[in-house]
Design a protein around this motif. Structure first.
Motif, short mmCIF file in Angstrom:
data_model
loop_
_atom_site.label_atom_id
_atom_site.label_comp_id
_atom_site.label_asym_id
_atom_site.label_seq_id
_atom_site.Cartn_x
_atom_site.Cartn_y
_atom_site.Cartn_z
N ARG A 23 0.80 -1.32 0.50
CA ARG A 23 -0.14 -0.27 0.15
C ARG A 23 0.76 1.28 0.04
O ARG A 23 0.22 2.28 -0.94
N ILE A 24 1.85 1.28 0.77
CA ILE A 24 2.04 2.33 0.90
C ILE A 24 3.40 2.93 -0.46
O ILE A 24 3.78 1.83 -1.39
N ARG A 25 3.10 4.44 -0.79
CA ARG A 25 3.98 5.32 -2.12
C ARG A 25 5.17 4.97 -1.82
O ARG A 25 5.88 4.83 -0.74
N LEU A 26 5.33 4.92 -3.38
CA LEU A 26 7.66 4.74 -2.84
C LEU A 26 7.89 5.87 -3.70
O LEU A 26 7.24 6.43 -4.63
N PHE A 27 8.84 6.54 -3.13
CA PHE A 27 9.30 7.86 -3.59
C PHE A 27 10.88 7.57 -3.66
O PHE A 27 11.57 6.87 -3.40
N THR A 28 11.60 8.56 -4.81
CA THR A 28 12.73 8.58 -5.08
C THR A 28 13.28 9.60 -4.22
O THR A 28 12.23 11.00 -4.30
N ALA A 29 14.29 10.09 -3.59
CA ALA A 29 14.23 11.52 -3.12
C ALA A 29 16.19 12.20 -2.57
O ALA A 29 16.29 11.73 -1.53
N VAL A 30 16.58 11.98 -3.89
CA VAL A 30 16.42 12.46 -5.14
C VAL A 30 16.49 11.81 -5.99
O VAL A 30 18.32 10.65 -5.76
N THR A 31 16.07 11.57 -7.37
CA THR A 31 16.57 10.91 -8.43
C THR A 31 17.50 11.93 -9.31
O THR A 31 16.94 13.13 -9.79
N THR A 32 18.61 11.38 -9.49
CA THR A 32 19.86 12.80 -9.83
C THR A 32 19.79 12.48 -11.21
O THR A 32 20.84 12.26 -12.05
N LEU A 33 18.69 13.46 -12.18
CA LEU A 33 18.82 13.07 -12.96
C LEU A 33 20.20 13.65 -14.23
O LEU A 33 20.27 13.61 -15.04
N SER A 34 20.79 14.64 -13.20
CA SER A 34 21.95 15.76 -13.89
C SER A 34 22.70 14.36 -14.36
O SER A 34 23.37 15.19 -15.37
N LEU A 35 22.77 13.25 -13.58
CA LEU A 35 23.75 12.40 -14.15
C LEU A 35 23.26 11.31 -15.24
O LEU A 35 24.73 10.62 -15.68
#
Length: 343
Positions: free
Chosen positions: A68-80
């Motif tokens: 049930r719990i939502r899954l987060f990225t914290a953070v996804t480093t899209l610059s890399l």
């Protein structure tokens, strides 16, 4: 208000193996779901003392242990990251997690980024923007033709698998720069303020700027969505008990900063409680402090640290249970919030 638990997966205890630390992260996610937290986030860092270089792998394991719990990225480093590869990883995870995925993106920080990925302070914001713009299109469009500065062009490119959520909610992590704030506002995306290192003022200024730019780009002000972090959490029935228990944890953190050559903004626990976002005290004190921050931020989502730090397993569980029994119900009642993702 909605509540997340977030970890950057610091690994400072030499008595604990890497395998044990990862198991602890996964077990804390299971505990978070059991206690009723709304989300669980895993950071992305690429240097010691962090072992969070691969969030999609860790979150995939958590997805298999939760429902049930939502899954987060914290953070996804899209610059890399190559945005095509990032898309493939997270579209896969979105399916494995039954559409429970939210992304928080950012340019990242740390000296190792330049060494490992050849991403510099001069180009990291441009890389973050370009990667996000391509990632956004890949998630939404079955075929993409695109050309940019930092990766080879695409012509009628198909990416697989296709994601379950259409579209995914992408938050933009904000700590110091207006560039990420402007990018979030331009695309009508939510903002997540780091709100960890400094007093409230610089974070409040960035959030005000976000709302200004949101309106500038023609979005309805009522649709702007903000989340915010916290620098630590420990609640007990009395403030005296909370401070006495948390003081050695805070002092150990200061010592770790010193070893890493960092100068803490708040030199004492009392100063951190008075001027920073750390939540240490009785339930009512924490409720009052969150309300003070909400008056400045207008945020609907906040995070607590998922890690026990120096707490025993029993203390860690007890203080999270106290949050859900004595703190969260009042904040959920007094601070209305919109659903997370597909909830």
């Amino acid at each position: 208000m909605k509540f997340l638990l977030i970890t950057l997966i610091t690994h400072l205890d030499p008595a604990r193996t890497t395998r044990q630390r990862f198991r602890e992260v996964v077990d804390n996610a299971v505990l978070g779901e059991e206690l009723g937290f709304d989300g669980y986030g895993v950071g992305e860092r690429h240097e010691r003392p962090f072992i969070s270089s691969s969030p999609p792998v860790v979150l995939s394991h958590i997805a298999a242990r939760t429902s049930r719990i939502r899954l987060f990225t914290a953070v996804t480093t899209l610059s890399l990251l190559d945005p095509v590869r990032a898309y493939e990883d997270y579209a896969t995870l979105d399916n494995l997690a039954d559409g429970r995925l939210d992304l928080i993106i950012g340019k990242g920080n740390g000296a190792a980024q330049a060494e490992l990925f050849h991403v510099t302070a001069e180009d990291q914001w441009d890389r973050n923007r370009e990667s996000y713009e391509l990632f956004r299109r890949l998630w939404r469009e079955p075929k993409v033709t695109w050309q940019g500065r930092f990766r080879p062009p695409l012509k009628d490119a198909e990416t697989w698998p296709r994601p379950l959520q259409q579209p995914i909610r992408v938050w933009h992590g904000s700590a110091t720069s207006r560039a990420s704030v402007d990018l979030a506002a331009r695309y009508g995306d939510p903002l997540f303020s780091a709100n960890v290192t400094n007093p409230i003022e610089p974070y409040a200024d960035l959030i005000r700027y976000y709302r200004e730019r949101w309106s500038h780009y023609g979005h309805d002000p009522a649709d702007a969505l903000v989340g915010a972090g916290s620098a630590g959490y420990y609640a007990a029935r009395t403030s005296q008990e909370a401070i006495a228990t948390y003081r050695p944890i805070f002092d150990a953190r200061l010592a770790a900063f010193t070893r890493l050559g960092l100068t803490p903004v708040f030199p004492t626990l009392e100063d951190a409680i008075a001027r920073g976002s750390i939540l240490v005290g009785s339930p009512q004190q924490i409720i009052d402090k969150v309300h003070r921050y909400h008056a400045e931020f207008g945020h609907e989502v906040m995070h607590l640290s998922a890690d026990a730090d120096g707490l025993t397993e029993k203390q860690h569980r007890a203080t999270l249970e106290l949050f859900q029994s004595d703190i969260a119900p009042e904040l959920r009642r007094s601070i209305p919030s919109r659903p997370l993702g597909g909830q």
